[in-house]
Design a protein around this motif. Structure first.
Motif, PDB file in Angstrom:
ATOM      1  N   ASP A 102       0.579   4.220  -2.692  1.00 19.34           N
ATOM      2  CA  ASP A 102       0.311   5.603  -2.286  1.00 19.34           C
ATOM      3  C   ASP A 102       1.418   6.567  -2.708  1.00 19.34           C
ATOM      4  OD1 ASP A 102      -2.030   4.823  -1.070  1.00 19.34           O
ATOM      5  OD2 ASP A 102      -1.176   4.727   0.956  1.00 19.34           O
ATOM      6  N   TYR A 103       2.678   6.203  -2.457  1.00 19.24           N
ATOM      7  CA  TYR A 103       3.753   7.197  -2.560  1.00 19.24           C
ATOM      8  C   TYR A 103       4.740   6.946  -3.686  1.00 19.24           C
ATOM      9  CZ  TYR A 103       1.805   7.884   2.061  1.00 19.24           C
ATOM     10  OH  TYR A 103       0.933   8.083   3.091  1.00 19.24           O
ATOM     11  N   ASP A 104       4.631   5.821  -4.385  1.00 19.56           N
ATOM     12  CA  ASP A 104       5.606   5.461  -5.411  1.00 19.56           C
ATOM     13  C   ASP A 104       4.943   5.401  -6.797  1.00 19.56           C
ATOM     14  OD1 ASP A 104       7.904   4.522  -6.647  1.00 19.56           O
ATOM     15  OD2 ASP A 104       8.290   2.953  -5.181  1.00 19.56           O
ATOM     16  N   LEU A 105       3.820   4.736  -6.863  1.00 17.45           N
ATOM     17  CA  LEU A 105       3.108   4.551  -8.139  1.00 17.45           C
ATOM     18  C   LEU A 105       2.848   5.862  -8.902  1.00 17.45           C
ATOM     19  CD1 LEU A 105       1.853   2.383  -9.976  1.00 17.45           C
ATOM     20  CD2 LEU A 105      -0.283   2.616  -8.679  1.00 17.45           C
ATOM     21  N   PRO A 106       2.559   6.987  -8.216  1.00 19.12           N
ATOM     22  CA  PRO A 106       2.328   8.236  -8.964  1.00 19.12           C
ATOM     23  C   PRO A 106       3.526   8.696  -9.797  1.00 19.12           C
ATOM     24  CG  PRO A 106       1.540   8.462  -6.696  1.00 19.12           C
ATOM     25  CD  PRO A 106       2.295   7.162  -6.765  1.00 19.12           C
ATOM     26  N   TYR A 107       4.706   8.106  -9.568  1.00 18.72           N
ATOM     27  CA  TYR A 107       5.897   8.526 -10.315  1.00 18.72           C
ATOM     28  C   TYR A 107       6.251   7.589 -11.465  1.00 18.72           C
ATOM     29  CZ  TYR A 107       6.311  11.601  -6.319  1.00 18.72           C
ATOM     30  OH  TYR A 107       6.058  12.540  -5.361  1.00 18.72           O
TER      31      TYR A 107
ATOM     32  N   TYR B 273       7.886   6.939   4.489  1.00 15.70           N
ATOM     33  CA  TYR B 273       6.603   7.531   4.203  1.00 15.70           C
ATOM     34  C   TYR B 273       5.774   7.722   5.477  1.00 15.70           C
ATOM     35  CZ  TYR B 273       6.116   2.498   4.427  1.00 15.70           C
ATOM     36  OH  TYR B 273       6.212   1.201   4.832  1.00 15.70           O
TER      37      TYR B 273
ATOM     38  N   ASN C 101      10.101  11.895  -9.369  1.00 15.44           N
ATOM     39  CA  ASN C 101      10.565  12.109 -10.737  1.00 15.44           C
ATOM     40  C   ASN C 101      11.515  13.297 -10.743  1.00 15.44           C
ATOM     41  OD1 ASN C 101       7.270  11.354 -11.782  1.00 15.44           O
ATOM     42  ND2 ASN C 101       9.059  10.081 -12.230  1.00 15.44           N
TER      43      ASN C 101
ATOM     44  N   ARG D  74      -0.734  15.890 -11.310  1.00 13.51           N
ATOM     45  CA  ARG D  74      -0.886  14.651 -12.081  1.00 13.51           C
ATOM     46  C   ARG D  74      -2.069  13.896 -11.501  1.00 13.51           C
ATOM     47  NH1 ARG D  74       4.437  11.442 -12.141  1.00 13.51           N
ATOM     48  NH2 ARG D  74       5.028  12.765 -13.887  1.00 13.51           N
TER      49      ARG D  74
ATOM     50  N   PRO E 259      10.751   8.132  -3.320  1.00 10.26           N
ATOM     51  CA  PRO E 259      10.683   7.985  -4.775  1.00 10.26           C
ATOM     52  C   PRO E 259      10.137   9.274  -5.376  1.00 10.26           C
ATOM     53  CG  PRO E 259       8.828   6.863  -3.737  1.00 10.26           C
ATOM     54  CD  PRO E 259       9.661   7.434  -2.626  1.00 10.26           C
TER      55      PRO E 259
ATOM     56  N   LEU F 215       1.844  16.669  -6.763  1.00  7.57           N
ATOM     57  CA  LEU F 215       2.919  15.733  -6.404  1.00  7.57           C
ATOM     58  C   LEU F 215       4.241  16.461  -6.210  1.00  7.57           C
ATOM     59  CD1 LEU F 215       2.572  12.767  -8.930  1.00  7.57           C
ATOM     60  CD2 LEU F 215       1.883  12.800  -6.531  1.00  7.57           C
TER      61      LEU F 215
ATOM     62  N   GLN G  54       0.836  -1.206   0.000  1.00  6.48           N
ATOM     63  CA  GLN G  54       0.000   0.000   0.000  1.00  6.48           C
ATOM     64  C   GLN G  54       0.871   1.257   0.000  1.00  6.48           C
ATOM     65  OE1 GLN G  54      -3.397  -0.110  -0.392  1.00  6.48           O
ATOM     66  NE2 GLN G  54      -3.115   2.075  -0.773  1.00  6.48           N
ATOM     67  N   ALA G  55       1.995   1.214   0.706  1.00 10.29           N
ATOM     68  CA  ALA G  55       2.896   2.379   0.728  1.00 10.29           C
ATOM     69  C   ALA G  55       3.433   2.669  -0.670  1.00 10.29           C
ATOM     70  CB  ALA G  55       4.054   2.129   1.699  1.00 10.29           C
TER      71      ALA G  55
ATOM     72  N   VAL H 212      15.320   7.904  -6.905  1.00 15.32           N
ATOM     73  CA  VAL H 212      15.292   7.914  -5.438  1.00 15.32           C
ATOM     74  C   VAL H 212      15.990   9.200  -5.036  1.00 15.32           C
ATOM     75  CG1 VAL H 212      15.805   6.702  -3.299  1.00 15.32           C
ATOM     76  CG2 VAL H 212      15.896   5.471  -5.460  1.00 15.32           C
TER      77      VAL H 212
ATOM     78  N   PHE I 224       1.602   7.072 -18.459  1.00 16.10           N
ATOM     79  CA  PHE I 224       3.023   7.390 -18.629  1.00 16.10           C
ATOM     80  C   PHE I 224       3.533   7.077 -20.037  1.00 16.10           C
ATOM     81  CE2 PHE I 224       2.788   7.422 -14.045  1.00 16.10           C
ATOM     82  CZ  PHE I 224       3.654   8.442 -13.708  1.00 16.10           C
TER      83      PHE I 224
ATOM     84  N   ILE J 204      13.498   1.541  -2.328  1.00 18.93           N
ATOM     85  CA  ILE J 204      13.652   2.970  -2.025  1.00 18.93           C
ATOM     86  C   ILE J 204      14.204   3.161  -0.608  1.00 18.93           C
ATOM     87  CG2 ILE J 204      12.427   5.186  -1.768  1.00 18.93           C
ATOM     88  CD1 ILE J 204      12.310   4.172  -4.642  1.00 18.93           C
ATOM     89  N   TYR J 205      13.739   2.324   0.316  1.00 15.90           N
ATOM     90  CA  TYR J 205      14.065   2.520   1.732  1.00 15.90           C
ATOM     91  C   TYR J 205      15.155   1.554   2.220  1.00 15.90           C
ATOM     92  CZ  TYR J 205       9.588   4.582   0.705  1.00 15.90           C
ATOM     93  OH  TYR J 205       8.588   5.287   0.086  1.00 15.90           O
TER      94      TYR J 205
END
Lengths: 393, 127
Positions: free
Chosen positions: A140-145, B31, B91, B113, B89, B118, A136-137, B79, B69, A257-258
């Motif tokens: 939420d915070y990675d997929l948008p990129y 996060y 862009n 976006r 993470p 973002l 889920q993390a 990163v 995308f 990432i972490y």
């Protein structure tokens, strides 16, 4: 002092593996698991009734719910102990370590370790397919990129390694080339039609820079089964038993990432634990089966296990013949890079190939020295690690 | 939605990146979570990020399976190591593909976006 794991109590007595395929022909994961299980039971000289332990990796397309129970019902098994092991790509190796513990503890006599899955090309390269393997993390915070699943994760590792240590694309490509040389002698490999050259690898499309297509594993369908038994298990002992001499696991992160480090993985700790249990070191190892979802995975594994120093993996693979004829035979079946990644069974292929080599049953790709093998299972993006040391008695 | 996710996205909607901070560990957290992952204390503070960081590593995505995308390729997925010590993470934008490198100093900026604001990064002015 508490009872320690006793080397030599738990042995691999049977293996079974289906030929990887791009199309499972309408069969389900359960069907594939059953076929592989049947082969392994026969290989061990056992009867289905002798199986008293069941450790399964997750299904690829069915519901996870009560999965071990679903498998036991479908195959009409009555284990005294069963469980699902979910460590991603390390799940298969993880079943072997856990089976060894169950056998060593006297809970099970013959534990069936089962893995497999059906590859669904409709789902794989979609948002849904990517989200299915994300936390889920990450959603939420990675997929948008716009991460590209495992491709972008391993690309981050490769880029940092290249930048930090001067590793070259040619050196990484050499890993795929040597493994293809091995695969040319494996009739079951998905890719064994023609040898590869470094130029071929570097000429293949750059999917996620710096990863080329031919450095990336090809998902497919298949299954593999391994039986871990207590000595004197009542079988006819068809083969010399291959003993689980040591194992070690380690974990530092879920999302890369972490991770504490991109270039040093938890394989280092997992391998050290396995070496300590087995009472051996990297110099004693005759052959390796290293989880190879990407070429960079193999390079990092070689460094972290201790075959060369950190940062020198590029030069090491350039100077070392990793084929079945070489000084450090690596993924002698061709690895997943040439055989295909049969879902969770991709990691089991490293176990089955090590067993074939230790038994001396690898045919034209048989290695010369075959006493001690190291197998590593890797899940996620260098996230979960399970290192096994197998020994021919 | 848990409060911590709500706060994170609400701050972003007003053009600010806020990070959680654990007063007992004196560590920043990314996060957002319902507790500090280091000491498991649930009482966390929120504080604005400095917006300074560097590229810890990056991948240039040439082929994307994500529909939104597909028109963006090639793009830089990275990163970022923030000055506060956490990694996230993101862009890298406004940066040509031959200029990006590991350890490149970057600064925070924002894009819209999918109806969300973002946090993304661009090469620092002084870089």
């Amino acid at each position: 002092m508490s009872k320690m794991f006793q080397r030599g109590q738990a042995s691999i007595t049977g293996i079974g593996e289906l030929k990887p395929s791009l199309d499972a022909g309408g069969r389900t994961t359960l069907d594939l698991l059953g076929e592989a299980a049947g082969q392994a039971i026969k290989d061990a000289g056992l009867h289905k009734e002798d199986i008293d332990g069941l450790l399964v990796t997750p299904p690829s397309e069915d519901s996870y719910f009560l999965w071990p129970s679903q498998v036991a019902e479908y195959l009409q098994l009555s284990p005294v102990f069963m469980n699902m092991v979910e460590l991603g790509g390390a799940s298969a190796a993880g079943t072997i370590a856990r089976a060894a513990l169950l056998v060593d503890a006297g809970i099970c006599k013959n534990c069936l370790c089962l893995s497999g899955g059906v590859w669904d090309k409709q789902v794989f390269n979609t948002r849904e397919g990517k989200m299915a393997v994300m936390s889920q993390a990450e959603i939420d915070y990675d997929l948008p990129y716009g991460p590209m699943g495992f491709n972008s994760g391993y690309a981050l590792i490769a880029r940092r390694h290249i930048s930090q240590y001067g590793t070259t694309p040619e050196q990484l490509a050499k890993i795929a080339v040597d493994q293809r040389t091995n695969a040319m002698l494996n009739p079951d490999a998905l890719f064994n039609q023609k040898p590869l050259t470094v130029e071929d690898v570097l000429a293949s499309p750059v999917i996620v820079d710096p990863l080329h297509l031919l450095e990336i594993v090809r998902p497919c369908s298949g299954a593999a089964a391994v039986i871990v038994s207590r000595l004197n298990n009542g079988s006819d002992q068809m083969h010399d038993p291959v003993t689980i001499w040591g194992f070690g696991e380690a974990y530092t992160h879920n999302s890369i990432i972490y991770a504490p480090s991109l270039t040093e993985s938890p394989i280092k700790a997992a391998a050290n634990r396995a070496f300590q249990m087995a009472g051996v070191n990297a110099n004693d190892i005759d052959l390796v089966s290293l989880y190879d979802c990407y070429t960079i995975t193999v390079l990092i594994s070689l460094e972290d296990i201790g075959f060369c120093r950190k940062g020198e993996g590029g030069k090491f693979v350039q100077d070392t013949d990793l084929t079945y004829k070489g000084s450090l035979p690596c993924n002698t079946h061709g690895g997943q890079l040439s055989c295909g990644q049969t879902s969770f069974a991709g990691g089991m292929s490293h176990v089955t190939e090590a067993v074939r080599q230790l038994r001396g049953e690898a045919g034209p790709r048989q290695v010369g020295k075959n006493r001690l093998a190291l197998v590593n299972g890797n899940g996620g993006v260098m996230s979960t690690q399970c290192c096994l040391i197998l020994r021919r008695m | 939605m848990p409060d911590y996710k709500d706060i994170y996205w609400q701050k972003l909607a007003t053009g600010k990146l806020w990070l959680q901070f654990c007063p007992s560990c004196q560590k920043f957290i990314f996060y957002p979570r319902g507790l500090c992952p280091y000491c498991l204390e649930p009482e966390l503070e929120w504080t604005p990020a400095s917006g300074q960081g560097k590229v810890h590593s990056y991948a240039i995505v040439n082929v994307s399976a994500l529909p939104e995308f597909k028109e963006e390729t090639p793009y830089i997925y990275a990163v970022i190591e923030l000055a506060e010590g956490v990694k996230m993470p993101s862009n890298l934008i406004d940066c040509s593909l031959d200029k990006v490198h590991v350890d490149l100093p970057v600064e925070l900026t924002f894009i819209e976006r999918d109806g969300k604001t973002l946090p993304v990064f661009k090469p620092s002015e002084e870089a």
